[in-house]
Enzyme design. Structure first.
Site, PDB file in Angstrom:
ATOM      1  N   CYS A  35      11.122 -22.217  -2.088  1.00 39.25           N
ATOM      2  CA  CYS A  35      10.079 -21.731  -1.092  1.00 39.25           C
ATOM      3  C   CYS A  35       9.030 -21.091  -1.725  1.00 39.25           C
ATOM      4  CB  CYS A  35      10.622 -20.738  -0.119  1.00 39.25           C
ATOM      5  SG  CYS A  35      12.223 -21.194   0.858  1.00 39.25           S
TER       6      CYS A  35
ATOM      7  N   ARG B  22       7.558 -25.881  -4.596  1.00 37.74           N
ATOM      8  CA  ARG B  22       8.872 -25.151  -4.483  1.00 37.74           C
ATOM      9  C   ARG B  22       9.718 -25.449  -3.244  1.00 37.74           C
ATOM     10  NH1 ARG B  22       8.278 -20.691  -7.572  1.00 37.74           N
ATOM     11  NH2 ARG B  22       9.569 -19.494  -6.405  1.00 37.74           N
TER      12      ARG B  22
ATOM     13  N   TRP C 171      12.121 -24.504   1.636  1.00 39.67           N
ATOM     14  CA  TRP C 171      13.392 -25.215   1.075  1.00 39.67           C
ATOM     15  C   TRP C 171      14.602 -24.656   1.915  1.00 39.67           C
ATOM     16  CZ3 TRP C 171      18.138 -25.198  -1.165  1.00 39.67           C
ATOM     17  CH2 TRP C 171      18.541 -26.460  -1.568  1.00 39.67           C
TER      18      TRP C 171
ATOM     19  N   ASN D 128      11.186 -15.527   0.686  1.00 36.42           N
ATOM     20  CA  ASN D 128      11.815 -16.682  -0.338  1.00 36.42           C
ATOM     21  C   ASN D 128      13.035 -16.004  -0.996  1.00 36.42           C
ATOM     22  OD1 ASN D 128      12.415 -18.328  -2.600  1.00 36.42           O
ATOM     23  ND2 ASN D 128      10.605 -17.392  -3.710  1.00 36.42           N
ATOM     24  N   GLY D 129      14.319 -16.874  -1.011  1.00 35.27           N
ATOM     25  CA  GLY D 129      15.384 -16.356  -1.453  1.00 35.27           C
ATOM     26  C   GLY D 129      16.560 -16.206  -0.623  1.00 35.27           C
TER      27      GLY D 129
ATOM     28  N   GLU E  73      19.945 -38.133 -19.162  1.00 37.97           N
ATOM     29  CA  GLU E  73      18.418 -37.811 -18.566  1.00 37.97           C
ATOM     30  C   GLU E  73      17.869 -39.127 -17.869  1.00 37.97           C
ATOM     31  OE1 GLU E  73      16.827 -35.323 -17.957  1.00 37.97           O
ATOM     32  OE2 GLU E  73      14.747 -35.836 -17.802  1.00 37.97           O
TER      33      GLU E  73
ATOM     34  N   LYS F  45      16.799 -39.090 -13.873  1.00 39.00           N
ATOM     35  CA  LYS F  45      15.143 -39.355 -13.419  1.00 39.00           C
ATOM     36  C   LYS F  45      15.460 -40.349 -12.316  1.00 39.00           C
ATOM     37  CE  LYS F  45      13.429 -36.758 -14.785  1.00 39.00           C
ATOM     38  NZ  LYS F  45      13.543 -35.516 -15.186  1.00 39.00           N
TER      39      LYS F  45
ATOM     40  N   GLU G 168      17.023 -38.984  -8.924  1.00 38.15           N
ATOM     41  CA  GLU G 168      16.351 -38.028  -8.096  1.00 38.15           C
ATOM     42  C   GLU G 168      15.018 -38.501  -7.491  1.00 38.15           C
ATOM     43  OE1 GLU G 168      14.603 -34.280  -9.967  1.00 38.15           O
ATOM     44  OE2 GLU G 168      14.418 -35.458 -11.978  1.00 38.15           O
TER      45      GLU G 168
ATOM     46  N   HIS H 216      37.424 -46.467 -20.494  1.00 36.79           N
ATOM     47  CA  HIS H 216      38.118 -45.494 -19.935  1.00 36.79           C
ATOM     48  C   HIS H 216      38.119 -45.403 -18.588  1.00 36.79           C
ATOM     49  CE1 HIS H 216      39.490 -44.771 -24.176  1.00 36.79           C
ATOM     50  NE2 HIS H 216      38.385 -44.757 -24.590  1.00 36.79           N
TER      51      HIS H 216
ATOM     52  N   LYS I 227      10.922 -28.142  -7.026  1.00 32.87           N
ATOM     53  CA  LYS I 227      10.739 -27.728  -8.699  1.00 32.87           C
ATOM     54  C   LYS I 227      11.597 -26.770  -9.222  1.00 32.87           C
ATOM     55  CE  LYS I 227       8.609 -29.004 -12.356  1.00 32.87           C
ATOM     56  NZ  LYS I 227       9.041 -30.026 -12.905  1.00 32.87           N
TER      57      LYS I 227
HETATM   58  O1  M6R Z   1      12.733 -24.973 -14.505  1.00 35.92           O
HETATM   59  P1  M6R Z   1      14.167 -25.563 -14.969  1.00 35.92           P
HETATM   60  O2  M6R Z   1      13.904 -26.213 -16.237  1.00 35.92           O
HETATM   61  O3  M6R Z   1      14.966 -24.226 -15.291  1.00 35.92           O
HETATM   62  O4  M6R Z   1      14.728 -26.367 -13.970  1.00 35.92           O
HETATM   63  C1  M6R Z   1      16.108 -26.937 -14.067  1.00 35.92           C
HETATM   64  C2  M6R Z   1      16.266 -28.226 -13.303  1.00 35.92           C
HETATM   65  O5  M6R Z   1      16.113 -27.672 -11.937  1.00 35.92           O
HETATM   66  C3  M6R Z   1      15.477 -29.260 -13.482  1.00 35.92           C
HETATM   67  O6  M6R Z   1      15.365 -29.815 -14.780  1.00 35.92           O
HETATM   68  C4  M6R Z   1      15.536 -30.502 -12.613  1.00 35.92           C
HETATM   69  O7  M6R Z   1      16.820 -31.017 -12.934  1.00 35.92           O
HETATM   70  C5  M6R Z   1      14.638 -31.678 -12.428  1.00 35.92           C
HETATM   71  N1  M6R Z   1      14.211 -31.779 -11.146  1.00 35.92           N
HETATM   72  C6  M6R Z   1      14.877 -32.965 -13.272  1.00 35.92           C
HETATM   73  O8  M6R Z   1      13.780 -33.699 -13.316  1.00 35.92           O
END
Ligand code: M6R
Length: 600
Positions: free
Chosen positions: A2, A27, A73, A99-100, A477, A481, A484, A500, A595
């Site tokens: 948020c 956010r 959010w 926010n929170g 990773e 990517k 998401e 396995h 984010k």
């Molecule tokens: O701001 P941060 O690096 O702590 O965020 C961690 C994760 O939320 C962040 O890396 C998330 O997994 C990304 N959306 C991945 O692309």
């Protein structure tokens, strides 16, 4: 999660709020709203959806020199107009954005607000109703606001308007980020300085549980006991052009392309003219004193931490454990005698990581934060900070922060080795310069990578990433990517784990992307690829110059063996980008995500 913006000044606040919210959409972006206070009272505009939709719904004829806005959010209650902020008290006198997460909102509701008819399902409405209830008794807004803040448990950044007072914004925070921006004849409030950079570059930090009284020409910070706190402003070090897309269609592609620039910036920032590394002596001492390092992070930052472990152990000879921050508190390992905690976080605001930081600080352990945002919560609350110098990362999918994190961890590892008198047979900064050139070359091969995306991922519902050793970490990773942003179900696997269980999922046409950048496992990972091909997989190998074979789909320029993730991740980022683009997905703002994950 948020985003909050507030404005109090001389000009019409609509544009400041809407532009600010657009900058904060990273956010959270499932609903949004603004409240404008003018001589007619509060004018409220709320929508389910994005800021562009909110902008369309705002009456251009309404002018107000004061207002608050919010992009959401959802935590409590689905994304809807009713649950969108700002929320109002029953009489309409108080209007608030938050926010929170208010952890004790049910208790407050039961104890103090039984007679209130709620209009939303949010924890936030409880706060504004509570303020009104307290005000009924004491008839003083500041006192009611303070009393309410005292009663809240959980995380919050809050901005409140009393519509009987067009000269004050009431602001407070606990755990969630919030700043006050200072101007001439106006002041602003924002979750992130990015939102109001057009208005000012002068900002005041707000600490947890402080009350801030924001007027057009004055800002007063108080503690909960009413005592006044003096604090100097700082200048926000963000270049306005860094937060624009420029000629790019998406921030993600811009940020992928920025990786060589970031790599060169890191090289410049972390060495002096004589080529000596320039880490803080306190960080050096902390690294030297540590008998074990605990890396705490989430998502992409966790994946960078896995690579960091390899670097620190191999180069500096210190044992490292890497933990997902959300799990650490429940599954806390037996700690060594002299632990050093390293928090890796692009945003520096990840709530799960912060919870661990609070806990280990209570236990008296030292903490170093590696972040892209030096003024962030994790940076402020740790003992030391290493800056990523990656520039603002706006796309939800993290790209340039990942490579910056690995580069900075490599510098930390090499610096520690030097401090400990360990002889190294390579010059890290030269190797990072080679990486920068290599990524430059890769970003010029987008057509080839787009074509691979079409061949392997165009219609699939799932995909597998395979790797061994460092390539395994990168495969995690690559899968994150892809899933998401394209919503293709994707998993990363260690090549040796296939037999396995996972190989049961391979059927005709299943896409498998295998990484082969590690000399010591080149033979075995290729064996794993043969195994999945024999079961019908549509497999491709991304290898590295010097290890390549004829049928490899893509060959990366060669870099130092410890730094291969900096190269191998780039085609995976680009492939994920095109997979999402071809599916018509919202690349920069994927569904259900935000984010900064500022709630646990
Ligand atoms: O701001 P941060 O690096 O702590 O965020 C961690 C994760 O939320 C962040 O890396 C998330 O997994 C990304 N959306 C991945 O692309």
């Amino acid at each position: 999660m948020c985003g909050i913006v507030g404005y109090i000044g001389q000009q019409d606040s609509k544009e400041v709020l809407l532009n600010g919210l657009a900058k904060l959409e990273y956010r959270g972006y499932d609903s949004a709203g603004i409240a404008l206070l003018n001589e007619d009272g509060i004018n409220l505009f709320k929508v389910k959806g994005r800021i562009a939709t909110l902008r369309e719904s705002v009456d251009a004829g309404v002018h107000a020199t004061m207002g608050i806005g919010h992009t959401r959010w959802a935590t409590h209650g689905e994304p809807s107009e009713e649950n969108a902020h700002p929320h109002q008290s029953t009489s309409g006198r108080f209007t608030l954005v938050h926010n929170g997460v208010i952890e004790n909102y049910q208790d407050i509701k039961k104890e103090y607000l039984q007679d209130v008819v709620f209009r939303s399902e949010t924890d936030t409405e409880v706060v504004v109703q509570l303020i009104e209830k307290l005000f009924e008794k004491n008839q003083d807004t500041l006192v009611s606001f303070r009393q309410a803040m005292e009663m809240l448990e959980g995380s919050y950044a809050i901005a409140l308007i009393d519509n009987e007072d067009s000269d004050t914004l009431y602001v407070s925070k606990n755990k969630s980020p919030l700043l006050v921006g200072l101007g001439e004849g106006f002041n602003v409030v924002a979750s992130d300085a990015m939102a109001t950079l057009k208005e000012t570059d002068q900002y005041l930090e707000i600490h947890d549980k402080e009350i801030v009284i924001v007027k057009r020409d004055a800002v007063t910070i108080q503690k909960l006991d009413g005592s006044v706190v003096e604090r100097n402003p700082y200048t926000a070090q963000i270049d306005a052009s860094d937060i624009e897309k420029g000629t790019y269609e998406h921030f993600m592609l811009k940020e992928i392309d920025e990786q060589p620039i970031v790599m060169r910036k890191i090289i410049k920032e972390y060495q002096d003219e004589a080529g000596e590394l320039t880490l803080d002596e306190d960080i050096r001492a902390a690294m030297k004193a540590a008998d074990r390092i605990y890396i705490i992070a989430a998502g992409t930052s966790y994946h960078a931490g896995l690579v960091g472990k390899n670097l620190i152990e191999k180069v500096a000879g210190i044992p490292v454990e890497v933990h997902v921050s959300s799990e650490f508190s429940y599954n806390m390992p037996l700690l060594s005698e002299k632990p050093l905690f390293i928090f890796i976080s692009q945003s520096g605001e990840t709530a799960d990581s912060r919870a661990v930081l609070v806990k280990i600080k209570e236990m008296g352990h030292p903490a170093l934060t590696v972040t892209n945002v030096p003024g962030s919560t994790l940076s402020r609350e740790a003992d030391y900070t290493l800056h990523l110098h990656a520039g603002p990362e706006i796309a939800v999918a993290s790209t340039k922060a990942y490579t910056a994190q690995i580069a900075v961890l490599a510098i930390l590892a090499v610096d520690t080795a030097k401090v400990k008198g360990i002889e190294l047979d390579f010059d890290l900064m030269q190797e990072l310069a080679i990486v920068a050139n290599g990524i430059d070359a890769l970003t010029g091969q987008k057509e080839e990578l787009e074509s691979l995306t079409r061949d392997y991922l165009e219609t699939t519902r799932n995909a597998f990433f395979l790797g061994r050793s460092l390539d395994y970490y990168v495969s995690l990773e690559g899968a994150l990517k892809l899933k998401e942003i394209s919503y293709i179900q994707a998993e990363g696997f260690a090549g040796g784990e296939l037999k396995h269980g996972t190989i049961a999922l391979i059927e005709k046409g299943t896409p498998v992307i295998a990484l082969a950048t590690q000399a010591n496992v080149n033979y075995s990972i290729r064996g794993n690829v043969q195994e999945v091909v024999a079961r019908g997989a549509n497999a491709m190998i991304i290898s590295m110059k010097g290890l390549e074979q004829d049928d490899d789909a893509f060959v990366l320029p060669a870099v130092h063996e410890l730094l291969t993730p900096l190269m191998s991740v780039v085609p995976l980022q680009i492939i994920a980008y095109y997979a999402a683009l071809h599916r018509g997905a919202d690349v920069d703002k994927p569904r259900n995500l935000a984010k900064s994950v500022t709630v646990e």
